[in-house]
Design a protein around this motif. Sequence first.
Motif, PDB file in Angstrom:
ATOM      1  N   PHE B 194       0.565  -1.121   0.106  1.00  0.00           N
ATOM      2  CA  PHE B 194       0.266  -0.132   0.267  1.00  0.00           C
ATOM      3  C   PHE B 194       1.025   1.007  -0.124  1.00  0.00           C
ATOM      4  O   PHE B 194       1.668   1.756   0.925  1.00  0.00           O
ATOM      5  CB  PHE B 194      -0.604  -0.750   1.226  1.00  0.00           C
ATOM      6  CG  PHE B 194      -2.098   0.882   1.527  1.00  0.00           C
ATOM      7  CD1 PHE B 194      -1.836   1.591   2.856  1.00  0.00           C
ATOM      8  CD2 PHE B 194      -2.512   1.818   0.153  1.00  0.00           C
ATOM      9  CE1 PHE B 194      -3.216   2.960   2.607  1.00  0.00           C
ATOM     10  CE2 PHE B 194      -3.330   2.749   0.459  1.00  0.00           C
ATOM     11  CZ  PHE B 194      -3.218   3.509   1.366  1.00  0.00           C
ATOM     12  N   VAL B 195       0.921   2.245  -1.190  1.00  0.00           N
ATOM     13  CA  VAL B 195       1.111   3.360  -1.348  1.00  0.00           C
ATOM     14  C   VAL B 195       1.070   4.465  -1.068  1.00  0.00           C
ATOM     15  O   VAL B 195      -0.358   5.192  -1.057  1.00  0.00           O
ATOM     16  CB  VAL B 195       2.129   3.482  -2.576  1.00  0.00           C
ATOM     17  CG1 VAL B 195       2.737   5.010  -2.166  1.00  0.00           C
ATOM     18  CG2 VAL B 195       2.623   2.080  -3.362  1.00  0.00           C
ATOM     19  N   SER B 196       1.159   4.853   0.609  1.00  0.00           N
ATOM     20  CA  SER B 196       0.336   6.274   1.173  1.00  0.00           C
ATOM     21  C   SER B 196       1.167   7.497   0.692  1.00  0.00           C
ATOM     22  O   SER B 196       2.320   6.865   0.766  1.00  0.00           O
ATOM     23  CB  SER B 196       0.152   5.878   2.186  1.00  0.00           C
ATOM     24  OG  SER B 196       0.878   5.965   3.734  1.00  0.00           O
ATOM     25  N   VAL B 197       1.018   8.583   1.919  1.00  0.00           N
ATOM     26  CA  VAL B 197       1.851   9.738   1.833  1.00  0.00           C
ATOM     27  C   VAL B 197       2.920   9.287   3.344  1.00  0.00           C
ATOM     28  O   VAL B 197       3.765   9.721   2.729  1.00  0.00           O
ATOM     29  CB  VAL B 197       0.869  10.795   2.739  1.00  0.00           C
ATOM     30  CG1 VAL B 197       1.671  12.180   2.959  1.00  0.00           C
ATOM     31  CG2 VAL B 197      -0.801  10.779   1.718  1.00  0.00           C
ATOM     32  N   LYS B 198       2.513   8.575   4.152  1.00  0.00           N
ATOM     33  CA  LYS B 198       3.508   8.217   4.689  1.00  0.00           C
ATOM     34  C   LYS B 198       4.480   7.295   4.080  1.00  0.00           C
ATOM     35  O   LYS B 198       5.798   7.801   4.315  1.00  0.00           O
ATOM     36  CB  LYS B 198       3.414   7.650   6.487  1.00  0.00           C
ATOM     37  CG  LYS B 198       2.386   8.424   7.315  1.00  0.00           C
ATOM     38  CD  LYS B 198       2.586   7.336   8.286  1.00  0.00           C
ATOM     39  CE  LYS B 198       1.901   7.872   9.405  1.00  0.00           C
ATOM     40  NZ  LYS B 198       1.349   7.021  10.722  1.00  0.00           N
ATOM     41  N   TYR B 201       3.704   0.626   2.224  1.00  0.00           N
ATOM     42  CA  TYR B 201       3.542  -0.344   3.849  1.00  0.00           C
ATOM     43  C   TYR B 201       3.804  -1.552   2.837  1.00  0.00           C
ATOM     44  O   TYR B 201       2.870  -1.850   1.823  1.00  0.00           O
ATOM     45  CB  TYR B 201       1.900  -0.388   4.356  1.00  0.00           C
ATOM     46  CG  TYR B 201       2.032   0.642   5.191  1.00  0.00           C
ATOM     47  CD1 TYR B 201       1.278   2.313   4.903  1.00  0.00           C
ATOM     48  CD2 TYR B 201       1.625   0.688   6.682  1.00  0.00           C
ATOM     49  CE1 TYR B 201       1.022   3.186   5.795  1.00  0.00           C
ATOM     50  CE2 TYR B 201       2.363   1.614   7.420  1.00  0.00           C
ATOM     51  CZ  TYR B 201       1.050   3.263   7.211  1.00  0.00           C
ATOM     52  OH  TYR B 201       1.059   3.971   7.928  1.00  0.00           O
ATOM     53  N   LEU B 214       6.475  -0.515   7.420  1.00  0.00           N
ATOM     54  CA  LEU B 214       6.186   0.693   6.859  1.00  0.00           C
ATOM     55  C   LEU B 214       7.653   0.886   6.568  1.00  0.00           C
ATOM     56  O   LEU B 214       8.736   1.067   6.728  1.00  0.00           O
ATOM     57  CB  LEU B 214       5.884   1.805   8.136  1.00  0.00           C
ATOM     58  CG  LEU B 214       5.712   3.375   7.180  1.00  0.00           C
ATOM     59  CD1 LEU B 214       5.152   3.216   6.354  1.00  0.00           C
ATOM     60  CD2 LEU B 214       5.637   4.191   8.079  1.00  0.00           C
ATOM     61  N   THR B 215       7.828   1.389   5.110  1.00  0.00           N
ATOM     62  CA  THR B 215       9.458   2.115   4.340  1.00  0.00           C
ATOM     63  C   THR B 215       8.868   3.138   4.175  1.00  0.00           C
ATOM     64  O   THR B 215       7.666   3.469   2.960  1.00  0.00           O
ATOM     65  CB  THR B 215       9.671   0.979   3.229  1.00  0.00           C
ATOM     66  OG1 THR B 215       9.182   0.194   3.220  1.00  0.00           O
ATOM     67  CG2 THR B 215      10.851   1.624   3.054  1.00  0.00           C
ATOM     68  N   GLN B 367       1.855   2.446 -10.281  1.00  0.00           N
ATOM     69  CA  GLN B 367       1.221   1.887  -9.538  1.00  0.00           C
ATOM     70  C   GLN B 367       0.741   0.765 -10.290  1.00  0.00           C
ATOM     71  O   GLN B 367       0.032  -0.217  -9.940  1.00  0.00           O
ATOM     72  CB  GLN B 367       0.231   2.702  -9.756  1.00  0.00           C
ATOM     73  CG  GLN B 367      -0.670   2.904  -8.395  1.00  0.00           C
ATOM     74  CD  GLN B 367      -1.709   3.254  -8.674  1.00  0.00           C
ATOM     75  OE1 GLN B 367      -1.846   5.055  -9.092  1.00  0.00           O
ATOM     76  NE2 GLN B 367      -3.672   2.971  -8.286  1.00  0.00           N
ATOM     77  N   TYR B 370       2.032  -2.442  -8.535  1.00  0.00           N
ATOM     78  CA  TYR B 370       1.392  -2.530  -6.871  1.00  0.00           C
ATOM     79  C   TYR B 370      -0.098  -2.847  -7.046  1.00  0.00           C
ATOM     80  O   TYR B 370      -0.124  -4.073  -5.914  1.00  0.00           O
ATOM     81  CB  TYR B 370       1.413  -0.838  -6.096  1.00  0.00           C
ATOM     82  CG  TYR B 370       2.952  -0.705  -6.112  1.00  0.00           C
ATOM     83  CD1 TYR B 370       3.072   0.527  -6.635  1.00  0.00           C
ATOM     84  CD2 TYR B 370       3.506  -1.422  -5.846  1.00  0.00           C
ATOM     85  CE1 TYR B 370       3.921   0.990  -6.642  1.00  0.00           C
ATOM     86  CE2 TYR B 370       4.650  -0.328  -5.251  1.00  0.00           C
ATOM     87  CZ  TYR B 370       5.427   0.050  -5.327  1.00  0.00           C
ATOM     88  OH  TYR B 370       6.394   1.149  -5.599  1.00  0.00           O
ATOM     89  N   HIS B 393      -5.137   4.667  -5.950  1.00  0.00           N
ATOM     90  CA  HIS B 393      -5.155   3.517  -5.599  1.00  0.00           C
ATOM     91  C   HIS B 393      -5.877   2.838  -4.308  1.00  0.00           C
ATOM     92  O   HIS B 393      -5.556   3.462  -3.754  1.00  0.00           O
ATOM     93  CB  HIS B 393      -3.417   3.449  -5.257  1.00  0.00           C
ATOM     94  CG  HIS B 393      -2.291   2.743  -4.698  1.00  0.00           C
ATOM     95  ND1 HIS B 393      -1.603   1.295  -4.993  1.00  0.00           N
ATOM     96  CD2 HIS B 393      -2.185   2.612  -3.442  1.00  0.00           C
ATOM     97  CE1 HIS B 393      -1.583   0.978  -4.440  1.00  0.00           C
ATOM     98  NE2 HIS B 393      -1.554   1.466  -3.491  1.00  0.00           N
ATOM     99  N   LEU B 394      -6.093   2.013  -4.355  1.00  0.00           N
ATOM    100  CA  LEU B 394      -6.767   2.007  -2.875  1.00  0.00           C
ATOM    101  C   LEU B 394      -5.986   0.768  -2.307  1.00  0.00           C
ATOM    102  O   LEU B 394      -5.175  -0.130  -2.540  1.00  0.00           O
ATOM    103  CB  LEU B 394      -8.481   0.303  -3.372  1.00  0.00           C
ATOM    104  CG  LEU B 394      -8.840   1.091  -4.869  1.00  0.00           C
ATOM    105  CD1 LEU B 394      -9.252  -0.608  -4.904  1.00  0.00           C
ATOM    106  CD2 LEU B 394      -9.568   1.812  -4.181  1.00  0.00           C
ATOM    107  N   SER B 395      -6.335   0.173  -1.077  1.00  0.00           N
ATOM    108  CA  SER B 395      -5.658  -0.165   0.307  1.00  0.00           C
ATOM    109  C   SER B 395      -6.498  -1.499   0.154  1.00  0.00           C
ATOM    110  O   SER B 395      -7.204  -1.768   0.414  1.00  0.00           O
ATOM    111  CB  SER B 395      -5.952   0.855   1.401  1.00  0.00           C
ATOM    112  OG  SER B 395      -5.426   0.137   2.545  1.00  0.00           O
ATOM    113  N   PHE B 397      -5.159  -3.479   2.629  1.00  0.00           N
ATOM    114  CA  PHE B 397      -5.600  -3.914   4.200  1.00  0.00           C
ATOM    115  C   PHE B 397      -7.579  -3.470   4.805  1.00  0.00           C
ATOM    116  O   PHE B 397      -7.226  -3.814   5.936  1.00  0.00           O
ATOM    117  CB  PHE B 397      -4.608  -3.286   4.441  1.00  0.00           C
ATOM    118  CG  PHE B 397      -3.441  -2.929   4.746  1.00  0.00           C
ATOM    119  CD1 PHE B 397      -2.191  -2.264   3.809  1.00  0.00           C
ATOM    120  CD2 PHE B 397      -2.650  -4.011   5.792  1.00  0.00           C
ATOM    121  CE1 PHE B 397      -1.148  -2.558   3.522  1.00  0.00           C
ATOM    122  CE2 PHE B 397      -1.253  -4.779   5.484  1.00  0.00           C
ATOM    123  CZ  PHE B 397      -1.222  -3.660   4.725  1.00  0.00           C
TER     124      PHE B 397
END
Lengths: 424, 562
Positions: B194-198, B201, B214-215, B367, B370, B393-395, B397
């Motif tokens: 999962f590609v998020s702002v932070k 994952y 988390l990277t 994307q 992923y 891009h859906l999560s 999780f």
Amino acid sequence: MGKKSKTSRKGKKAWRANISTADTDEFITQQAIEERSGGPLDAVPNESLYFVDKSKDTKVEKKTKKHREKVLHCDSVLQRNSLVPPLKAPLKPKRKRKEKDGAKPPSKKPAAVSIVTKDEAVEEKNLPADVWEEGDGNLSSDPGSQAKKKKKKLASVAHPVEAPAVEIDAPGCSYNPTFADHQEALGAAVAQEMVKVYQKVLQPPEVPRIVRGPGHPTDEEDLFFLDVDAEDEEEEEEEGVVVDGSVPPADSRAVKVKKLTRADLNRIARRKANLRAEKEKQEKLRLKKDVLRLPDIIEDINAHDEEAEKFRLRRMVARAERRAHEPPRLGKHKFKPAPVQVLLTEEVTGSLRQIKGCYTLARDRFKSLERRGIIEPRVKVGRNIRKKRAEYVQGSKGQKERDMHAALEAEREVSKHALSVVPV
Amino acid sequence: MVKSTKKKVTKAQKSKQYLPPGKRKLGNVAKYTTRNKALNRLQIKLPEFRRLCILKGIHPREPKKKFEGQNKTYYHVKDINFLAHEPLLEKDRDLKAYEKKIKKAKAKKNRELAERFDRLRPTYTLDHLVKERYPSFIDALRDMDDPLTMLHLFATLPADNVQKIPVERVQTARRLSLEWQAYVTRTNSLRKIFVSVKGIYYQVDINGQKITWLTPHALSQVLPSDVDFRVMLTFVEFYETLVGFVNFKLYHSLGISYPPIIDQRLERATAGVEELMEVVNSDGTSDELEDEETLRCKTLFKDLKFFLAREVPRDSLLFTIRSFGGKVSWDGDGAPYEENDETITHQIVDRPTQGHKFLSRDYVQPQWVYDSCNARILLPAEEYVLGRVPPPHLSPFVDNEAEGYIPEYGETIKRLQAASANHVLPLPGTEEEMVDRSEEEAALRRSEAAEVAAKEQEAVAMERTYGEELAKELAGVSYSASLQDQDDKDAMEDEKQERKQQVVPPPAAEDETATLAQMMMPKKTKKLYEAMQMGIGKKKAGVELLKQRKKKVEEKKKGSSS
């Protein structure tokens, strides 16, 4: 004085009489005898003087033997001849070492972690042992066995708060989120901010740090405000001054206390006794009345109990809720959760290259540690900013105090004159 | 005669250290102690105490009654006593004494001696702590989330002088994270991304344990000032040891020797990734007992060859593509194959326009990789083509069934998955065939059962209406009035039937028995059932609301565009 007579020793002649020649005469006679008998004893060989008695004189032999067999008294005393067998040192029973943690670890022995030099440590690191091997890995040395022995039951090894170590963001925090999810995440972020704003707004107004007193010059802005309520203010002032004529001026420090006389004291004591008696009478009356309305009292008590129970339930529920989404209060500061990391609407470009990523991930990790209760929430203490240097002009030492005193005097004058004004 | 009552002397009272209740501490005061009292008991300073607590895993507690006030931090007395027996305390003291020697030598201007002492400085290891805190391997695996995240984070931090982050820490963190990634790649254990702002994952499935970490993105990380980096460094120190041991165990289970022997030239070129891959993939035994999941993941990118352009996040894509069985290359030193290679099937680019395009390959945005990995199928590349905003891009999780709401693109993916499942040829192993067939049969059975149930329901409803009408006639109710009542009742009944019908399709092998049971339910359970239906209905209402909002938005868009 000895046996010698008191003869004077003056002169050689006197001395000649005191010298005894006895020893020289002796020596000479001895020498003569030795020469006559066959030489001085030193020069005579041993054989002529001594001989070994090889004669079998039984009488003498027995005697000597008997004497030789005799034991010295000191030696006989040291020998044991008691019928009681001697006691051996008592055997200490060997303590059976239990398989579990029964035995105490040797506390006074040298440190379990041996001091290794850097090179050895490097070597060890190059060949790490398997800690979880079924048999004994390299860690069968002291540290491991100590750990085994030290299987004390610690109070809950698990994390205190049921929060995952890595909390996954909401789907709206994706770098390319769906519209609905993004709105949700934005809503959560906005809610956090608005809570802060509302708290600030709803707080009571802060006490200003600097309050300007009546004598100090006012700002230009405040002058305009003063004019608005000027009339009301004047009236209030007059009233305030006129009514309390006997009150001493506000700044006077010495308040004289009147001395109470005997009559006063008696009066006060009587009054107290009267009050007490009245109170007791009232109490008795109330008790009488209460007895009559017992059922009402019971109802009241029941209602009160119910309310207390409800309050307790409410508190328990609130505490449970708080525990579910907040860590326990572990220190001085309260836990402040990190803001939701979500892209603003204009930042959602859908391109991974242009993503406005989070570059303070260390803070996220730190907050996670605080959230799980492993560390107490910490606030960075800023360095003490030293006070600015104050400039001192010579001759100005007591100026401030003089000014204050003058102001005080002026106010007293004003109040005195005000007192002397007669109201119309 | 009065008997003298003997007071029973308890075992505790017989001991010499016995104190009567008035004299000893009772309750909370006996069990908890404040931080400063703990410092006094252990005779150490605060930074060392913090370090020891972190290494031993001791955390502060919240007693029911804070007897010294709200502002203090409380610890368990037993924890502090446990800490007192830690051999690291002695170690620290010896180290301090040794430091004094160095200082003395320096003060006496004896540089050689100081340097010699520095070289022979004693060191310590944290192995016993790892064994203490994680007695078995599974315990360590369960707790791997935090260590992995920390190590990945520290691998990207700059070695700072202000915050005193030593270079060796950063390098060790990087090495360990690469080793971990190599293992995951080799065993194809990566499941979700999962590609998020932070950051990014990842979720991995190892020995039945799900591990998430988390990277950070490939940005230069900033060291915020309100974070205590000494605390973080202590954690990293402990986690290094832990992850080292875990890696050791994992590599040994594969049959590879643990510190993997690295080719120096390659290491410098690719900063460690490539040769690890070589070593890991060449050595070791392959596990024949592989999960169905693992097989699927292994074969996802099986025959595909990728090429990464320069502007895409290289490490992340390398890791992902390799974990799903693909071959990757990039532009630079040490790459397996060049850009001109004919057999490349996909090129991953992220720029608005691409100058020179090969015709034999697909140009997609990162994307696509992923999303395909999350969906376990190769999604159509048309939507991820250059210059176009890709679908959301859906999560992975999020449990869609639990929410009851699947976003639109999610439904598309589901349809594609179903389609591919139907088209998938049966593998030589007959088990798969059987599974498919049984699934189909089950589906058939379900539909049949649904029809039968519907028929039965209709029959029952008709009987009921007949009975009611009879009753009404007897009661003397007029026809029109009864019609009105009927309408209302029908509405209610229709709703009920709808709900019941909606309940029937969800997968249940015993559908027939379920409908029968419904009929024969006593009142109480029927009421409960209806309450359940109300809950489900509310959820559906929420979903409906979202759909309506979406419609409105779309209409507005259409209106504004037209």
